[in-house]
Scaffold this active site. Structure first.
Site, PDB file in Angstrom:
ATOM      1  N   LYS A 175      18.558  55.763  26.943  1.00  0.00           N
ATOM      2  CA  LYS A 175      17.557  54.570  26.464  1.00  0.00           C
ATOM      3  C   LYS A 175      18.514  53.328  27.009  1.00  0.00           C
ATOM      4  O   LYS A 175      19.471  53.141  26.149  1.00  0.00           O
ATOM      5  CB  LYS A 175      17.592  54.647  24.960  1.00  0.00           C
ATOM      6  CG  LYS A 175      16.565  53.367  24.697  1.00  0.00           C
ATOM      7  CD  LYS A 175      17.174  52.990  23.181  1.00  0.00           C
ATOM      8  CE  LYS A 175      16.225  51.690  22.763  1.00  0.00           C
ATOM      9  NZ  LYS A 175      16.726  50.554  23.632  1.00  0.00           N
ATOM     10  N   GLU A 250      31.387  53.552  21.151  1.00  0.00           N
ATOM     11  CA  GLU A 250      32.384  52.365  21.760  1.00  0.00           C
ATOM     12  C   GLU A 250      31.558  50.875  21.286  1.00  0.00           C
ATOM     13  O   GLU A 250      30.397  50.806  21.649  1.00  0.00           O
ATOM     14  CB  GLU A 250      32.597  52.359  23.205  1.00  0.00           C
ATOM     15  CG  GLU A 250      33.478  53.636  23.726  1.00  0.00           C
ATOM     16  CD  GLU A 250      34.755  53.585  22.927  1.00  0.00           C
ATOM     17  OE1 GLU A 250      35.246  52.533  22.460  1.00  0.00           O
ATOM     18  OE2 GLU A 250      35.350  54.563  22.943  1.00  0.00           O
ATOM     19  N   CYS A 284      32.676  43.235  25.344  1.00  0.00           N
ATOM     20  CA  CYS A 284      33.232  43.757  24.313  1.00  0.00           C
ATOM     21  C   CYS A 284      34.731  43.598  24.362  1.00  0.00           C
ATOM     22  O   CYS A 284      35.550  43.546  23.423  1.00  0.00           O
ATOM     23  CB  CYS A 284      32.972  45.405  23.846  1.00  0.00           C
ATOM     24  SG  CYS A 284      33.278  46.368  25.371  1.00  0.00           S
ATOM     25  N   GLU A 384      33.348  39.308  15.570  1.00  0.00           N
ATOM     26  CA  GLU A 384      33.053  39.297  17.104  1.00  0.00           C
ATOM     27  C   GLU A 384      31.560  38.194  17.160  1.00  0.00           C
ATOM     28  O   GLU A 384      30.884  38.269  16.456  1.00  0.00           O
ATOM     29  CB  GLU A 384      32.489  40.633  17.467  1.00  0.00           C
ATOM     30  CG  GLU A 384      32.312  40.489  19.112  1.00  0.00           C
ATOM     31  CD  GLU A 384      31.957  41.927  19.661  1.00  0.00           C
ATOM     32  OE1 GLU A 384      32.386  42.374  20.550  1.00  0.00           O
ATOM     33  OE2 GLU A 384      31.115  42.828  18.778  1.00  0.00           O
TER      34      GLU A 384
END
Length: 483
Positions: A175, A250, A284, A384
């Protein structure tokens, strides 16, 4: 008219029964619809999983060198089409052309790498304590795996999950992210043309709540590998683990670069700027905290502001070095964090707004942003942001720099800029991060070494890439043969 795409199931591109589609738009010009993709249903996801399960035994029994040959041919095809795929990637995700070109090249290299690794999956022979026993191991695929990938590296990350999964003999249900799925279609075409058997790879577009959840919950999916936000990753991990699947996650980062007194402030600022503003901060591993010794603090801040203000923003296809954020929502989130930083008392040194040139009127642009006087307890130092924002935190010693570097829930990448070998080694020993760099930006990875994080950045189960990338997709049998 935008091109209307289908989803890929059992070797065919298929129109969805739902009749519903979603548009993929150019972040530099949202009126430019790059493509339309179907919203795949639960039932169609289940059919794709069934196709993968049905194809798995034959693919697993295919000799490793033959599986590798398919990856090798796919790599060559992708390399031949790299410029067209690069332009598509920039158009749908927004990053600068050199960044997109590097990402496509990375995907090519990953396919070549695991094409050769497919030869080495036979197992090992060990010495037995019995003179009449042969002791050896055999490595086998897990079965059918689900891969859920993000939009920020829309061809590199699918490839670094797909390639080891296929090399090891697994079948795959993928996906891709809905904001940038077109290059995953290009990758799929290359694999199909390279001879990948029907059913071995199935690619489904649509919402995470429908497609992603079905993959994660389905009893015939043996493992799930996810890259994305920590909030979604935690949900994926809990659901997959509850059904007995192997899980690899992750997730986010709040990556620091520590700048020590021996560093050249201008060089350190360049390293931080490259890590913070490259790919528009949408990585990231992006540098979001500069932890700077007070001896070089003022010079560093001045140099970092100069670096930020030198960035030229604009459409990647027009040759600008920094593109827009991927969507209006991502831009608004970044701008909200700018307001948070100011309200918390940090000093906005530069940026923090929307650029005003005519070329910026339609895209999701945010100026490269530098905050100084940041405290480690502030939200902009803890959460973040996923945009081109970096906060500069003053510290008085190396020990304090390490403490501040570890003072978040994340632990993905970290770097230190120093001329001291002792500081470099101690930083690597003491900082809680899966990737440690010395005199380099936090972004950028070699494909043949393990990648992954610690703490909330990762499930800390299996690493990706390199030899470690195969571990997640395989299981080992130990065979005792008494003759």
């Amino acid at each position: 008219m935008p091109q209307a795409h289908s989803y890929y199931c059992d070797g065919e591109w298929v129109d969805s029964d739902s009749g519903e589609t979603f548009a993929v738009r150019n972040p530099a010009n949202p009126d430019d619809v790059v493509a339309e993709f179907p919203k795949v249903t639960v039932e169609e996801t289940e059919r794709a999983i069934e196709a993968a399960v049905d194809a798995q035994e034959a693919w697993a029994s295919t000799p490793g060198p033959e599986r590798g040959a398919v990856l090798r041919r796919a790599a060559a095809l992708l390399d031949e089409r790299s410029e067209a795929v690069t332009e598509t990637l920039t158009r749908e995700e927004g990053k600068a052309l050199p960044e997109a070109r590097g990402e496509v090249g990375r995907a090519v290299d990953i396919l070549y790498y695991y094409a050769e690794k497919a030869r080495d999956l036979g197992g090992d022979v060990k010495a037995s304590s019995s003179a009449e026993t042969t002791l050896r191991t055999s490595v086998e695929p897990l079965g059918t795996v689900g891969l859920i990938t993000p939009w920020n590296y829309p061809i590199a990350i699918p490839t670094w999950k797909l390639a080891p999964a296929l090399a090891a003999g697994n079948t795959v249900v993928l996906k891709p992210a809905s904001m940038a799925p077109t290059v995953a279609r290009e990758l799929t075409d290359c694999l199909a043309e390279a001879g990948l058997p029907d059913g071995v790879l199935n690619v489904l577009t649509g919402s995470g709540s429908v497609v992603g959840s079905t993959i994660t919950e389905h009893e015939d999916v043996d493992a799930v590998s996810f890259t994305g936000s920590s909030s979604v990753g935690s949900q994926v991990g809990e659901t997959a683990a509850a059904t007995g699947k192997r899980v690899q996650l992750e997730m986010g980062g709040k990556n620091p670069t520590a700048v020590m007194p021996s560093a050249d402030p201008a060089e350190a600022a360049r390293i931080v700027a490259d890590g913070a503003f490259g790919v528009t901060g949408q990585a990231c591993t992006a540098t979001s905290r500069a932890i700077v010794h007070t001896d070089v603090y003022d010079e560093f801040v001045d140099a970092l502001v100069e670096e930020a203000e030198s960035k030229e923003l604009g459409p990647g296809l027009d040759g600008y070095g920094m593109g827009p954020q991927v969507s209006a929502d991502e831009r608004e989130s970044t701008l909200d964090y700018v307001e948070v930083g100011e309200s918390e008392g940090a000093t906005l040194e530069t940026g923090g707004g929307v650029p005003a040139e005519p070329r910026h009127e339609t895209g999701h642009y945010v100026e490269p942003t530098v905050f100084s006087d940041v405290d480690s307890e502030m939200r902009i130092a803890q959460e973040e942001i996923f945009g081109p924002v970096v906060g500069v935190i003053p510290v008085g010693s190396f020990e304090e720099a390490v403490d501040v570097a570890n003072d978040t829930e994340f632990g993905l990448a970290a770097s230190v800029v120093t001329d001291s070998l002792g500081e470099a080694e101690r930083f690597g020993d003491r900082v809680d991060a899966g990737v440690i760099k010395v005199n380099e930006k936090t972004t950028g990875l070699e494909l043949h070494v393990p990648f992954g994080g610690m703490k909330a950045s990762s499930s800390e189960t299996y690493r990706e890439q390199g030899d470690a990338g195969l571990d997640f997709y395989t299981t080992t049998k130990t065979r005792y043969i008494n003759y």
